[in-house]
Design a protein around this motif. Structure first.
Motif, PDB file in Angstrom:
ATOM      1  N   ASN A  30       0.760  -1.283   0.084  1.00 52.05           N
ATOM      2  CA  ASN A  30       0.151  -0.263   0.073  1.00 52.05           C
ATOM      3  C   ASN A  30       0.446   1.027  -0.120  1.00 52.05           C
ATOM      4  N   ILE A  31       1.857   1.314   0.591  1.00 47.27           N
ATOM      5  CA  ILE A  31       3.340   3.015   0.955  1.00 47.27           C
ATOM      6  C   ILE A  31       3.963   2.777   0.009  1.00 47.27           C
ATOM      7  N   LEU A  32       5.183   1.570  -0.520  1.00 49.70           N
ATOM      8  CA  LEU A  32       6.115   1.448  -0.740  1.00 49.70           C
ATOM      9  C   LEU A  32       5.539   2.295  -2.596  1.00 49.70           C
ATOM     10  N   SER A  33       6.484   2.813  -2.992  1.00 47.98           N
ATOM     11  CA  SER A  33       6.338   2.819  -4.929  1.00 47.98           C
ATOM     12  C   SER A  33       6.471   1.109  -5.643  1.00 47.98           C
ATOM     13  N   PRO A  34       6.319   2.081  -6.114  1.00 43.99           N
ATOM     14  CA  PRO A  34       5.892   0.946  -7.460  1.00 43.99           C
ATOM     15  C   PRO A  34       6.795   0.264  -8.148  1.00 43.99           C
ATOM     16  N   TYR A  35       8.385   0.859  -7.831  1.00 43.67           N
ATOM     17  CA  TYR A  35       9.924   0.445  -8.174  1.00 43.67           C
ATOM     18  C   TYR A  35      10.552  -0.402  -7.006  1.00 43.67           C
ATOM     19  N   ALA A  36       9.852  -0.667  -5.253  1.00 42.13           N
ATOM     20  CA  ALA A  36      10.115  -1.565  -4.340  1.00 42.13           C
ATOM     21  C   ALA A  36      10.512  -2.904  -4.732  1.00 42.13           C
ATOM     22  N   CYS A  37      11.075  -3.248  -4.274  1.00 43.56           N
ATOM     23  CA  CYS A  37      11.108  -4.868  -3.817  1.00 43.56           C
ATOM     24  C   CYS A  37      10.135  -5.419  -2.585  1.00 43.56           C
ATOM     25  N   LEU A  38       9.468  -5.752  -3.012  1.00 44.25           N
ATOM     26  CA  LEU A  38       8.159  -5.836  -1.857  1.00 44.25           C
ATOM     27  C   LEU A  38       8.834  -7.722  -1.380  1.00 44.25           C
ATOM     28  N   SER A  39       8.201  -7.826   0.153  1.00 45.35           N
ATOM     29  CA  SER A  39       8.834  -9.114   1.015  1.00 45.35           C
ATOM     30  C   SER A  39       7.984 -10.113   0.088  1.00 45.35           C
ATOM     31  N   SER A  40       6.667  -9.775  -0.195  1.00 44.05           N
ATOM     32  CA  SER A  40       5.953 -10.722  -0.710  1.00 44.05           C
ATOM     33  C   SER A  40       6.624 -11.457  -1.360  1.00 44.05           C
ATOM     34  N   GLN A  41       7.285 -11.039  -2.513  1.00 41.37           N
ATOM     35  CA  GLN A  41       7.244 -11.356  -4.360  1.00 41.37           C
ATOM     36  C   GLN A  41       8.475 -11.581  -4.261  1.00 41.37           C
ATOM     37  N   THR A  42       9.274 -12.218  -2.752  1.00 43.09           N
ATOM     38  CA  THR A  42      10.785 -12.201  -3.031  1.00 43.09           C
ATOM     39  C   THR A  42      10.667 -13.588  -4.352  1.00 43.09           C
ATOM     40  N   LYS A  43      12.136 -13.805  -4.749  1.00 44.76           N
ATOM     41  CA  LYS A  43      12.432 -14.979  -5.233  1.00 44.76           C
ATOM     42  C   LYS A  43      12.228 -16.605  -4.425  1.00 44.76           C
ATOM     43  N   GLY A  44      12.717 -15.797  -2.980  1.00 43.61           N
ATOM     44  CA  GLY A  44      13.140 -16.842  -2.563  1.00 43.61           C
ATOM     45  C   GLY A  44      13.980 -16.836  -1.870  1.00 43.61           C
ATOM     46  N   ARG A  45      14.760 -18.196  -0.902  1.00 43.25           N
ATOM     47  CA  ARG A  45      15.565 -18.823  -0.448  1.00 43.25           C
ATOM     48  C   ARG A  45      16.313 -20.107  -1.405  1.00 43.25           C
ATOM     49  N   GLN A  46      17.426 -20.330  -1.234  1.00 41.92           N
ATOM     50  CA  GLN A  46      17.505 -21.369  -1.945  1.00 41.92           C
ATOM     51  C   GLN A  46      17.317 -22.693  -1.123  1.00 41.92           C
ATOM     52  N   ARG A  47      17.069 -23.030   0.755  1.00 40.77           N
ATOM     53  CA  ARG A  47      16.573 -24.198   0.672  1.00 40.77           C
ATOM     54  C   ARG A  47      15.196 -22.993   1.380  1.00 40.77           C
ATOM     55  N   ASP A  48      14.084 -23.865   1.011  1.00 45.18           N
ATOM     56  CA  ASP A  48      13.141 -23.209   1.127  1.00 45.18           C
ATOM     57  C   ASP A  48      12.700 -23.712   2.648  1.00 45.18           C
ATOM     58  N   GLU A  49      11.362 -22.629   3.543  1.00 49.37           N
ATOM     59  CA  GLU A  49      11.789 -22.353   5.044  1.00 49.37           C
ATOM     60  C   GLU A  49      10.517 -22.339   5.311  1.00 49.37           C
ATOM     61  N   GLU A  50       9.534 -22.441   6.556  1.00 49.95           N
ATOM     62  CA  GLU A  50       8.465 -22.250   6.951  1.00 49.95           C
ATOM     63  C   GLU A  50       8.528 -20.300   6.891  1.00 49.95           C
ATOM     64  N   LYS A  51       8.096 -20.016   6.185  1.00 52.05           N
ATOM     65  CA  LYS A  51       7.279 -18.660   6.986  1.00 52.05           C
ATOM     66  C   LYS A  51       7.367 -17.886   8.620  1.00 52.05           C
ATOM     67  N   CYS A  52       8.017 -16.864   8.759  1.00 51.23           N
ATOM     68  CA  CYS A  52       7.434 -16.426  10.233  1.00 51.23           C
ATOM     69  C   CYS A  52       6.588 -15.831  10.261  1.00 51.23           C
ATOM     70  N   PRO A  53       5.982 -16.032  11.408  1.00 49.69           N
ATOM     71  CA  PRO A  53       4.194 -15.227  11.737  1.00 49.69           C
ATOM     72  C   PRO A  53       4.871 -13.890  11.904  1.00 49.69           C
ATOM     73  N   VAL A  54       6.030 -13.421  12.125  1.00 56.07           N
ATOM     74  CA  VAL A  54       5.863 -12.041  12.629  1.00 56.07           C
ATOM     75  C   VAL A  54       6.560 -11.390  11.718  1.00 56.07           C
ATOM     76  N   ARG A  55       7.954 -11.940  11.016  1.00 57.95           N
ATOM     77  CA  ARG A  55       8.533 -11.458  10.347  1.00 57.95           C
ATOM     78  C   ARG A  55       8.546 -11.670   9.114  1.00 57.95           C
ATOM     79  N   THR A  56       8.752 -10.336   8.194  1.00 61.47           N
ATOM     80  CA  THR A  56       9.036 -10.443   7.011  1.00 61.47           C
ATOM     81  C   THR A  56      10.729 -11.053   6.672  1.00 61.47           C
TER      82      THR A  56
END
Length: 334
Positions: free
Chosen positions: A13-39
């Protein structure tokens, strides 16, 4: 909705269209369960802060080799200054501060003892050469957590690798860190050089000072404001006069401080020290700490020795040299 999901929605809602959103990361080398608190980028930042390589930065040279004064920069204080400048820029441009901070805090994790003198020494003797930005990526990918690495996101890893030379980072956040790194080291190195009396304030190029400012704070402020005011459309840019003044200051520092005989006098001893340690451990890989045995077996003893030396602090490297090559006084049998 978890706290993390709420934060991700806020980013959208607040970041620029050019920002890298944490929800759209290309991910990690090894999959992990997401943290309920931190991006994902907040987790990257936290992992870097808690790792051993980050703590060792406090005893690694920035410019002045093992300075006796308490106020000279170290590799750690440099890293913190980069993070502060980069976050300011990212916030003003409505980019992702968490990603920016994660890259900033990790960008020099692979730096050698004795600053760039140590890097040049290793580069001259290690097969394939040595570059600290590649080593920083190796630290977070492999060396931390007993060979497991920190398993950071693609975006943080890419920013680390691209923070100094070659191709630009894929994200604007990574590109900001590259600029913030230069802004930080040029200005704090001037401050340290003035403190060490290897540079007089009147010697600074007048044209650059007139445009950028007389003090460290004024110069950083001018550079940051110029970058914020002139960046648009997903492109980072300073105004022409400010950029020219910055480049002039950069050239001045290389000519008068970074190659200054009084500053570099002790650095002349670094290549021999690094070379002695490297040759000793390559000939005696069994003397390496046990944590490097796996690397020696999988990638060769040269790679293991390089990792060991690059991770040393200044004082630890000196102590190792003394223990191996400097005779001790006889104290009798005990």
């Amino acid at each position: 909705m978890t706290i993390r999901q709420r934060t991700e929605e806020t980013e959208k809602n607040i970041l620029s269209p050019y920002a890298c959103l944490s929800s759209q990361t290309k991910g990690r080398q090894r999959d992990e369960e997401k943290c309920p608190v931190r991006t994902e980028f907040q987790r990257d930042r936290d992992r870097v802060i808690h790792c051993k390589s980050f703590r060792r930065l406090k005893h690694k040279t920035q410019v002045f080799l093992s300075p006796e004064g308490d106020h000279y920069r170290t590799r750690l204080t440099h890293t913190l200054e980069v993070a502060q400048i980069a976050r300011t820029i990212a916030r003003a441009l409505q980019l992702n501060e968490d990603l920016t901070e994660a890259i900033s805090l990790a960008h020099d994790l692979g730096h050698t003892p004795f600053g760039h003198a140590g890097e040049r020494a290793l580069n001259s003797i290690v097969p394939g050469g040595f570059r600290h930005y590649e080593q920083s990526l190796r630290v977070v990918d492999i060396l931390e957590k007993s060979g497991k690495g920190l398993n950071l996101t693609y975006e943080t890893r890419n920013g680390i690798l691209c923070h100094t030379k070659g191709q630009d980072a894929d994200t604007l956040e990574g590109q900001i860190v590259r600029i913030a790194d230069r802004i930080a080291y040029i200005n704090h190195d001037i401050d340290d050089a003035l403190r060490a009396k290897v540079l007089a304030e009147r010697a600074l190029p007048k044209d650059a000072v007139t445009i950028l400012g007389k003090t460290t704070s004024e110069r950083i402020n001018t550079l940051v404001l110029s970058l914020i005011s002139n960046s648009s459309g997903g492109r980072l840019k300073m105004d022409e006069d400010t950029n020219k003044a910055f480049e002039q200051l950069h050239r001045f520092m290389f000519a008068t401080v970074y190659s200054n005989d009084s500053v570099k006098r002790e650095e002349r001893k670094v290549p021999e020290l690094i070379s002695f340690l490297y040759e000793y451990f390559v000939k005696n890989p069994d003397k390496l700490p046990e944590e490097y045995f796996g690397t020696a077996k999988a990638e060769g003893k040269e790679r293991a020795v390089c990792d060991y030396l690059a991770g040393m602090t200044d004082r630890y490297a000196v102590e190792q040299f003394k223990n191996l090559f400097v005779p001790r006084s006889w104290v009798g049998y005990r």
